[in-house]
Design a protein around this motif. Structure first.
Motif, mmCIF file in Angstrom:
data_model
loop_
_atom_site.group_PDB
_atom_site.id
_atom_site.type_symbol
_atom_site.label_atom_id
_atom_site.label_comp_id
_atom_site.label_asym_id
_atom_site.label_seq_id
_atom_site.Cartn_x
_atom_site.Cartn_y
_atom_site.Cartn_z
ATOM 1 N N GLY A 1 23.740 92.590 28.896
ATOM 2 C CA GLY A 1 24.217 93.923 29.248
ATOM 3 C C GLY A 1 24.762 93.955 30.658
ATOM 4 O O GLY A 1 24.667 92.983 31.418
ATOM 5 N N VAL A 2 25.317 95.083 31.011
ATOM 6 C CA VAL A 2 25.898 95.257 32.348
ATOM 7 C C VAL A 2 24.789 95.466 33.366
ATOM 8 O O VAL A 2 23.852 96.246 33.143
ATOM 9 C CB VAL A 2 26.869 96.454 32.366
ATOM 10 N N ASN A 3 24.892 94.779 34.498
ATOM 11 C CA ASN A 3 23.957 94.996 35.594
ATOM 12 C C ASN A 3 24.718 94.954 36.920
ATOM 13 O O ASN A 3 25.944 94.864 36.934
ATOM 14 C CB ASN A 3 22.816 93.965 35.556
ATOM 15 N N GLY A 4 23.977 94.999 38.014
ATOM 16 C CA GLY A 4 24.612 95.042 39.325
ATOM 17 C C GLY A 4 25.321 93.769 39.724
ATOM 18 O O GLY A 4 26.077 93.756 40.703
ATOM 19 N N ARG A 5 25.097 92.679 38.984
ATOM 20 C CA ARG A 5 25.765 91.409 39.289
ATOM 21 C C ARG A 5 27.062 91.213 38.508
ATOM 22 O O ARG A 5 27.881 90.365 38.870
ATOM 23 C CB ARG A 5 24.826 90.239 38.973
ATOM 24 N N THR A 6 27.243 91.961 37.430
ATOM 25 C CA THR A 6 28.338 91.694 36.495
ATOM 26 C C THR A 6 29.698 91.674 37.180
ATOM 27 O O THR A 6 30.477 90.728 37.019
ATOM 28 C CB THR A 6 28.336 92.739 35.363
ATOM 29 N N ALA A 7 30.017 92.705 37.934
ATOM 30 C CA ALA A 7 31.335 92.780 38.575
ATOM 31 C C ALA A 7 31.499 91.685 39.622
ATOM 32 O O ALA A 7 32.587 91.094 39.746
ATOM 33 C CB ALA A 7 31.532 94.150 39.206
ATOM 34 N N PHE A 8 30.438 91.385 40.382
ATOM 35 C CA PHE A 8 30.526 90.326 41.392
ATOM 36 C C PHE A 8 30.751 88.968 40.733
ATOM 37 O O PHE A 8 31.525 88.145 41.233
ATOM 38 C CB PHE A 8 29.259 90.310 42.254
ATOM 39 N N ASP A 9 30.064 88.726 39.603
ATOM 40 C CA ASP A 9 30.252 87.456 38.896
ATOM 41 C C ASP A 9 31.687 87.328 38.364
ATOM 42 O O ASP A 9 32.297 86.256 38.435
ATOM 43 C CB ASP A 9 29.256 87.346 37.741
ATOM 44 N N ALA A 10 32.204 88.427 37.828
ATOM 45 C CA ALA A 10 33.579 88.404 37.312
ATOM 46 C C ALA A 10 34.576 88.198 38.441
ATOM 47 O O ALA A 10 35.546 87.437 38.309
ATOM 48 C CB ALA A 10 33.881 89.702 36.567
ATOM 49 N N ALA A 11 34.348 88.876 39.561
ATOM 50 C CA ALA A 11 35.245 88.717 40.712
ATOM 51 C C ALA A 11 35.247 87.277 41.205
ATOM 52 O O ALA A 11 36.296 86.741 41.585
ATOM 53 C CB ALA A 11 34.814 89.666 41.830
ATOM 54 N N ALA A 12 34.086 86.622 41.181
ATOM 55 C CA ALA A 12 33.984 85.228 41.627
ATOM 56 C C ALA A 12 34.786 84.296 40.726
ATOM 57 O O ALA A 12 35.229 83.223 41.164
ATOM 58 C CB ALA A 12 32.521 84.797 41.665
ATOM 59 N N GLN A 13 34.983 84.713 39.462
ATOM 60 C CA GLN A 13 35.781 83.926 38.522
ATOM 61 C C GLN A 13 37.275 84.265 38.600
ATOM 62 O O GLN A 13 38.077 83.730 37.839
ATOM 63 C CB GLN A 13 35.283 84.157 37.093
ATOM 64 N N GLY A 14 37.639 85.187 39.493
ATOM 65 C CA GLY A 14 39.033 85.566 39.650
ATOM 66 C C GLY A 14 39.497 86.672 38.721
ATOM 67 O O GLY A 14 40.696 86.952 38.639
#
Length: 313
Positions: A210-223
């Motif tokens: 599920g979505v958590n506070g890390r999801t967007a940061f992890d996606a951003a790290a992947q570009g």
């Protein structure tokens, strides 16, 4: 000489025996078991304190309590459903020790200021990025509590004064809490996922359940473009709030705690870059506020409460 610190939460009551430097000697906890009367909860607090104090030289008890605290009174705590409860007097009668009270976020801020990320600093503002946004202001080693103890609510400064701004739990639109809490970050991530079915956000969320506070940061790290946009927007809102606190208090240290702060430099580096231009006179300042993450974790509350007792002793 030792001090007892108590962190009263909605789920658990944590207590610790703490020395004058803020080091924990021993600790204990018990379930809060809400809803129940304030007296019943405080009987359990007293039992924990008496247990930890046995055979020790204890000078006082400090308690961090959710809600509005005014001297020895808990004026209002929506989490506990307490109203005008004389908690200090009640606990003193059952322990025989002086009792100092503070809002729980303020107590945790005092812990970080005196024994954590801002130890040795003259002034600090601590901001907690969790389900909501809380915090505290410590100036010259003392909590800024304001009139009736209701000061230092950074989560409720208005950041976005527009008709369509997200509504805060306090009822107003555009508070920092509605824009920079972990809850807000999760909401923003879900909105981006709905608007961008091609985004890597979907796969990352599925992998972590599920979505958590890390999801967007992890996606951003992947570009991922959608993930980057969420992170940039989130950091912008947080930067406005942090810059406001610097422009009002100019503390030596701003410490961030809570789940979002676990991003470390992935959060701090762009945050510092965004805050700088918003700080009055930043280009000409000889000294700058240090923006960092907190170090005490869940123990900040009990350590800060104990040091509150020491300060008021």
């Amino acid at each position: 000489m030792y001090y007892l610190g108590v962190d009263l939460g909605g789920t658990n009551i944590k207590a610790a025996l703490v020395d004058a430097d803020g080091a924990i000697i021993k600790e204990a906890s018990t379930p809060t078991k809400l809803p129940r009367p304030a007296e019943a909860v405080c009987d359990d607090i007293a039992a924990l304190c008496n247990q930890l104090a046995q055979g020790q030289q204890v000078a006082g008890i400090g308690v961090g309590c959710p809600g509005t605290v005014d001297g020895g009174l808990v004026r209002y705590s929506n989490n506990l459903d307490w109203h005008d409860f004389a908690m200090g007097d009640y606990l003193r009668a059952r322990t025989g020790l002086p009792v100092a009270l503070a809002n729980d976020a303020n107590a945790a801020a005092l812990g970080e200021a005196l024994a954590g990320c801002a130890k040795g600093a003259e002034s600090a503002v601590i901001i907690t990025l969790g389900t909501g946004v809380g915090g505290g202001v410590v100036l010259g080693g003392k909590l800024l509590t304001g009139y009736t103890g209701a000061a230092a609510e950074p989560g409720h400064m208005v950041i976005l004064d527009t008709p369509d701004a997200p509504r805060c739990t306090c009822g107003r639109p555009g508070c920092l809490e509605s824009l920079a809490s972990a809850t807000a970050l999760i909401r923003m991530t879900k909105e981006a996922m709905a608007a961008h079915p091609e985004s890597a956000l979907h796969g990352i969320a599925a992998q972590s359940g599920g979505v958590n506070g890390r999801t967007a940061f992890d996606a951003a790290a992947q570009g991922d473009a959608a993930g980057k946009a969420v992170v940039e927007q989130y950091i912008h809102y947080l930067a406005v709030g942090v810059a406001n606190m610097i422009n009002i208090f100019f503390p030596e240290v701003i410490g961030l705690s809570g789940g979002v702060a676990n991003q470390g430099e992935n959060l701090l580096a762009p945050l510092r870059a965004a805050v700088g231009p918003m700080v009055f006179g930043n280009a000409y300042a000889q000294k700058h506020t240090r923006i960092t993450t907190c170090t005490l974790g869940y123990r900040a509350g009990v350590i800060g409460a104990a040091l509150l007792a020491k300060n008021q002793g």
